[in-house]
Scaffold this motif. Structure first.
Motif, PDB file in Angstrom:
ATOM      1  N   ARG A   1      -5.434 -20.899  -8.156  1.00 12.57           N
ATOM      2  CA  ARG A   1      -6.300 -20.293  -7.147  1.00 12.57           C
ATOM      3  C   ARG A   1      -5.949 -20.744  -5.727  1.00 12.57           C
ATOM      4  O   ARG A   1      -6.202 -20.002  -4.777  1.00 12.57           O
TER       5      ARG A   1
ATOM      6  N   PRO B   1      -4.833 -16.928  -4.214  1.00 12.39           N
ATOM      7  CA  PRO B   1      -6.257 -16.634  -4.437  1.00 12.39           C
ATOM      8  C   PRO B   1      -6.541 -15.169  -4.774  1.00 12.39           C
ATOM      9  O   PRO B   1      -7.362 -14.889  -5.657  1.00 12.39           O
ATOM     10  N   LEU B   2      -5.878 -14.235  -4.078  1.00 16.63           N
ATOM     11  CA  LEU B   2      -6.152 -12.821  -4.350  1.00 16.63           C
ATOM     12  C   LEU B   2      -5.660 -12.392  -5.729  1.00 16.63           C
ATOM     13  O   LEU B   2      -6.414 -11.726  -6.470  1.00 16.63           O
TER      14      LEU B   2
ATOM     15  N   MET C   1      -8.094 -13.719  -8.203  1.00 15.88           N
ATOM     16  CA  MET C   1      -9.342 -12.947  -8.196  1.00 15.88           C
ATOM     17  C   MET C   1      -9.167 -11.646  -8.973  1.00 15.88           C
ATOM     18  O   MET C   1     -10.053 -11.250  -9.755  1.00 15.88           O
TER      19      MET C   1
ATOM     20  N   SER D   1     -12.653 -19.280  -3.730  1.00 15.84           N
ATOM     21  CA  SER D   1     -11.272 -19.521  -3.311  1.00 15.84           C
ATOM     22  C   SER D   1     -10.740 -18.368  -2.480  1.00 15.84           C
ATOM     23  O   SER D   1     -10.001 -18.576  -1.506  1.00 15.84           O
ATOM     24  N   THR D   2     -11.096 -17.144  -2.837  1.00 13.09           N
ATOM     25  CA  THR D   2     -10.655 -15.980  -2.059  1.00 13.09           C
ATOM     26  C   THR D   2     -11.254 -16.000  -0.663  1.00 13.09           C
ATOM     27  O   THR D   2     -10.558 -15.751   0.331  1.00 13.09           O
TER      28      THR D   2
ATOM     29  N   SER E   1      -8.764 -16.022   2.542  1.00 13.21           N
ATOM     30  CA  SER E   1      -8.453 -14.636   2.901  1.00 13.21           C
ATOM     31  C   SER E   1      -9.170 -14.219   4.167  1.00 13.21           C
ATOM     32  O   SER E   1     -10.108 -14.884   4.643  1.00 13.21           O
TER      33      SER E   1
ATOM     34  N   PRO F   1     -10.328  -8.461   2.826  1.00 16.39           N
ATOM     35  CA  PRO F   1     -10.136  -8.804   1.406  1.00 16.39           C
ATOM     36  C   PRO F   1     -11.307  -9.569   0.802  1.00 16.39           C
ATOM     37  O   PRO F   1     -11.643  -9.381  -0.373  1.00 16.39           O
ATOM     38  N   THR F   2     -11.930 -10.419   1.630  1.00 18.96           N
ATOM     39  CA  THR F   2     -13.081 -11.168   1.124  1.00 18.96           C
ATOM     40  C   THR F   2     -14.234 -10.239   0.790  1.00 18.96           C
ATOM     41  O   THR F   2     -14.885 -10.376  -0.262  1.00 18.96           O
TER      42      THR F   2
ATOM     43  N   ALA G   1     -13.418  -8.362  -2.403  1.00 18.49           N
ATOM     44  CA  ALA G   1     -13.560  -9.215  -3.579  1.00 18.49           C
ATOM     45  C   ALA G   1     -15.028  -9.436  -3.919  1.00 18.49           C
ATOM     46  O   ALA G   1     -15.411  -9.436  -5.105  1.00 18.49           O
TER      47      ALA G   1
END
Length: 381
Positions: free
Chosen positions: A50, A54-55, A58, A88-89, A93, A97-98, A101
């Motif tokens: 992660r 991270p992405l 996820m 983690s994302t 990020s 992206p956050t 997610a």
């Protein structure tokens, strides 16, 4: 590669989700399957990576979670694995992206196998959980940025203080020894007809040059602290720094340079801390240099050192002529670095320093340095 901490987080998240999976009310009738257990464990394995990815982690957690939704005949919840992956994302990020997610995590949590079970409480709980995780990640990011900024600021201040300390040392070393060498060279030249006097002046000149080189080499060793050849631990020079015991040598050099100097010590200085002894030495050194430069090389100078259990007082007084029309030059000590360096040295120890012309002529530098309480020699531990 993953670290031991990553492995611990992965195992912990897997255990929490396994406990949640085996205690769901809808599965108490014996519907817990081996496939469900394996998917619960497999969904946690991507957490090992992660930090670096991270992405992708996820995405893998979301895919395995969706597959688990199809296998397990029960409503899913915002589990520990999904929480760690989203955290983690959000830490690594950008906002878009956050947000994507977080929306995907909410969708995975609120859309169970049976859509008839979907309630407002499910949606609100999932949105609240996702928002809480994202906010926690953003708060930790902000805290770390502030901590890093403070660390850099402290490092810059430490570097600036070290530069100022080295500048003070260089000024004191060069100003004193070069002045002494200049006077002794002039004395040797003026007494070429008397070989004995000229020889004594040249010997003093050689000693002063050797001491200047040794002290400057110590400073260079500090500057080369990162080199493998730097002496001592953490770049600390091995050679001892000058202290109170070296005041006699300063007085001897001043006398040999033609400046009548007298040292009076009241009390027993005892074993002073090296930094305090160095401060006393540098103050006397700079005061004698200023006296030679501004009062004249033949003006008598008196050094008075009083050693008390809790305090050390020092005064250096010359009886040179003082021109009241130019008080700034006398108060400055020439370039301005000499007295400034003295004050900085004394301030580092919580002491005080006074410097100024005397009413009857001359100039006086007085310093007071507090000392740590010394153990009573009569006490036996």
């Amino acid at each position: 590669m993953w670290t031991r901490d990553d492995a611990l987080v992965t195992v912990g998240a897997a255990v929490v989700d396994l406990l949640g999976y085996t205690t769901i009310p809808e599965l108490r009738d014996g519907s817990v399957t081996v496939a469900g257990l394996l998917l619960s464990v497999l969904s946690a394995l991507p957490l090992l990576f992660r930090r670096r990815h991270p992405l992708p982690v996820m995405a893998a957690v979301l895919a395995l979670g969706a597959l688990l939704n199809l296998i397990v005949p029960a409503e899913q919840h915002f589990g520990a694995v999904l929480t760690v992956a989203l955290y983690s994302t959000a830490r690594a990020s950008r906002p878009v992206p956050t947000a994507a997610a977080a929306a995907a995590a909410v969708a995975l949590s609120v859309f169970p196998r049976k859509f008839s079970q979907l309630t407002f409480l499910n949606v609100f709980g999932a949105c609240f959980a996702a928002g809480l995780v994202v906010v926690a990640a953003l708060v930790v990011n902000s805290w770390q940025r502030k901590t890093e900024a403070n660390r850099r600021l402290l490092a810059e201040r430490a570097v600036a203080e070290e530069r100022r300390r080295i500048a003070r040392e260089l000024h004191d070393i060069i100003a004193h020894h070069i002045t002494t060498m200049q006077l002794m060279a002039g004395g040797a030249r003026a007494n070429l007809g008397d070989p004995g006097v000229a020889r004594g002046a040249l010997i003093t000149l050689e000693e002063s040059g050797r001491l200047a080189l040794r002290e400057m080499r110590q400073l260079l060793d500090v500057l080369r602290a990162d080199d493998a050849a730097a002496p001592g631990p953490q770049g600390v020079p091995e050679a001892p720094q000058p202290g109170v015991a070296d005041l006699d040598r300063l007085v001897k050099e001043s006398r040999q340079a033609g400046q009548p100097s007298a040292l009076t010590v009241v009390g027993d200085p005892g074993p002073l801390p090296p930094v305090v002894g160095l401060t006393v030495y540098r103050i006397v050194q700079e005061a004698l240099t200023n006296a030679r430069k501004h009062a004249g090389p033949t003006v008598p100078t008196e050094i008075h050192l009083v050693c008390l259990p809790e305090r050390l007082t020092l005064s250096v007084t010359d009886r040179g002529a003082y021109d009241g029309a130019e008080p700034a030059e006398a108060l400055r000590g020439g370039s301005g670095y000499g007295l400034t360096g003295m004050r900085e040295r004394v301030a580092l120890h919580g002491g005080t320093l006074e410097a100024g012309p005397l009413p009857g002529g001359g100039f006086r530098v007085a310093a007071s340095l507090p000392l740590e309480p010394r153990p009573n020699e009569n006490e036996v531990s």
